[in-house]
Design a protein around this motif. Structure first.
Motif, PDB file in Angstrom:
ATOM      1  N   SER A  60       0.820  -1.211   0.000  1.00  0.00           N
ATOM      2  CA  SER A  60       0.000   0.000   0.000  1.00  0.00           C
ATOM      3  C   SER A  60       0.854   1.262   0.000  1.00  0.00           C
ATOM      4  O   SER A  60       0.563   2.225  -0.718  1.00  0.00           O
ATOM      5  N   THR A  61       1.919   1.264   0.790  1.00  0.00           N
ATOM      6  CA  THR A  61       2.809   2.417   0.846  1.00  0.00           C
ATOM      7  C   THR A  61       3.485   2.656  -0.498  1.00  0.00           C
ATOM      8  O   THR A  61       3.556   3.793  -0.981  1.00  0.00           O
ATOM      9  N   LEU A  62       3.981   1.584  -1.118  1.00  0.00           N
ATOM     10  CA  LEU A  62       4.625   1.712  -2.423  1.00  0.00           C
ATOM     11  C   LEU A  62       3.639   2.248  -3.451  1.00  0.00           C
ATOM     12  O   LEU A  62       3.945   3.207  -4.168  1.00  0.00           O
ATOM     13  N   ALA A  63       2.460   1.661  -3.523  1.00  0.00           N
ATOM     14  CA  ALA A  63       1.455   2.115  -4.490  1.00  0.00           C
ATOM     15  C   ALA A  63       1.084   3.575  -4.242  1.00  0.00           C
ATOM     16  O   ALA A  63       0.911   4.353  -5.181  1.00  0.00           O
ATOM     17  N   GLY A  64       0.983   3.967  -2.981  1.00  0.00           N
ATOM     18  CA  GLY A  64       0.659   5.352  -2.637  1.00  0.00           C
ATOM     19  C   GLY A  64       1.737   6.323  -3.082  1.00  0.00           C
ATOM     20  O   GLY A  64       1.450   7.372  -3.651  1.00  0.00           O
ATOM     21  N   LYS A  65       3.005   5.967  -2.837  1.00  0.00           N
ATOM     22  CA  LYS A  65       4.114   6.830  -3.255  1.00  0.00           C
ATOM     23  C   LYS A  65       4.154   6.982  -4.775  1.00  0.00           C
ATOM     24  O   LYS A  65       4.392   8.073  -5.289  1.00  0.00           O
ATOM     25  N   LEU A  66       3.913   5.879  -5.468  1.00  0.00           N
ATOM     26  CA  LEU A  66       3.919   5.936  -6.932  1.00  0.00           C
ATOM     27  C   LEU A  66       2.767   6.791  -7.440  1.00  0.00           C
ATOM     28  O   LEU A  66       2.932   7.612  -8.333  1.00  0.00           O
ATOM     29  N   GLY A  67       1.595   6.606  -6.859  1.00  0.00           N
ATOM     30  CA  GLY A  67       0.401   7.318  -7.298  1.00  0.00           C
ATOM     31  C   GLY A  67       0.419   8.805  -7.012  1.00  0.00           C
ATOM     32  O   GLY A  67      -0.324   9.560  -7.635  1.00  0.00           O
ATOM     33  N   MET A  68       1.261   9.235  -6.077  1.00  0.00           N
ATOM     34  CA  MET A  68       1.343  10.658  -5.754  1.00  0.00           C
ATOM     35  C   MET A  68       2.155  11.446  -6.785  1.00  0.00           C
ATOM     36  O   MET A  68       2.143  12.670  -6.772  1.00  0.00           O
ATOM     37  N   GLN A  69       2.851  10.747  -7.648  1.00  0.00           N
ATOM     38  CA  GLN A  69       3.671  11.430  -8.651  1.00  0.00           C
ATOM     39  C   GLN A  69       2.788  12.026  -9.741  1.00  0.00           C
ATOM     40  O   GLN A  69       1.833  11.401 -10.192  1.00  0.00           O
ATOM     41  N   LYS A  70       3.124  13.228 -10.142  1.00  0.00           N
ATOM     42  CA  LYS A  70       2.368  13.922 -11.196  1.00  0.00           C
ATOM     43  C   LYS A  70       2.440  13.127 -12.499  1.00  0.00           C
ATOM     44  O   LYS A  70       3.505  12.690 -12.926  1.00  0.00           O
ATOM     45  N   GLY A  71       1.289  12.908 -13.110  1.00  0.00           N
ATOM     46  CA  GLY A  71       1.248  12.218 -14.389  1.00  0.00           C
ATOM     47  C   GLY A  71       1.347  10.711 -14.296  1.00  0.00           C
ATOM     48  O   GLY A  71       1.603  10.048 -15.298  1.00  0.00           O
ATOM     49  N   VAL A  72       1.132  10.160 -13.098  1.00  0.00           N
ATOM     50  CA  VAL A  72       1.236   8.717 -12.889  1.00  0.00           C
ATOM     51  C   VAL A  72      -0.086   8.192 -12.331  1.00  0.00           C
ATOM     52  O   VAL A  72      -0.608   8.733 -11.356  1.00  0.00           O
ATOM     53  N   ASN A  73      -0.622   7.132 -12.960  1.00  0.00           N
ATOM     54  CA  ASN A  73      -1.829   6.464 -12.480  1.00  0.00           C
ATOM     55  C   ASN A  73      -1.463   5.054 -12.038  1.00  0.00           C
ATOM     56  O   ASN A  73      -0.728   4.351 -12.741  1.00  0.00           O
ATOM     57  N   VAL A  74      -1.985   4.642 -10.868  1.00  0.00           N
ATOM     58  CA  VAL A  74      -1.602   3.357 -10.284  1.00  0.00           C
ATOM     59  C   VAL A  74      -2.842   2.595  -9.821  1.00  0.00           C
ATOM     60  O   VAL A  74      -3.743   3.188  -9.222  1.00  0.00           O
ATOM     61  N   LYS A  75      -2.854   1.304 -10.078  1.00  0.00           N
ATOM     62  CA  LYS A  75      -3.882   0.398  -9.554  1.00  0.00           C
ATOM     63  C   LYS A  75      -3.179  -0.857  -9.061  1.00  0.00           C
ATOM     64  O   LYS A  75      -2.211  -1.332  -9.666  1.00  0.00           O
TER      65      LYS A  75
END
Length: 81
Positions: A60-75
């Motif tokens: 969850s932490t990894l996905a959250g950090k990735l998803g917070m980046q501008k222009g990045v969508n994560v599922k």
């Protein structure tokens, strides 16, 4: 602590996010089973699949950090086991 296998799907629409994204993935390298990146030049996006084996908090932490980046969508999709 129990670990789970998960697939993190990432779509990068802003290529400036790639360097930061790779640094974040490197931080979690000990949990990553494998990753595959596909540049889709016709749409000017990059698609990355990351398979991870870790406890739910780390995933969850990894996905959250990735998803917070501008222009990045994560599922994230979790295995049932």
């Amino acid at each position: 602590m129990e670990t789970r296998v998960a697939l993190i799907g990432i779509i990068i629409e802003d290529l400036e996010a790639v360097e930061k994204l790779n640094l974040i993935l490197h931080e979690y390298g000990q949990y990553i089973i494998g990753r595959m990146g596909i540049p889709y030049r016709e749409k000017d996006i990059n698609i990355i699949s990351v398979v991870i084996d870790a406890n739910a908090d780390i995933i969850s932490t990894l996905a959250g950090k990735l998803g917070m980046q501008k222009g990045v969508n994560v599922k994230t999709v979790y295995s049932k086991k």
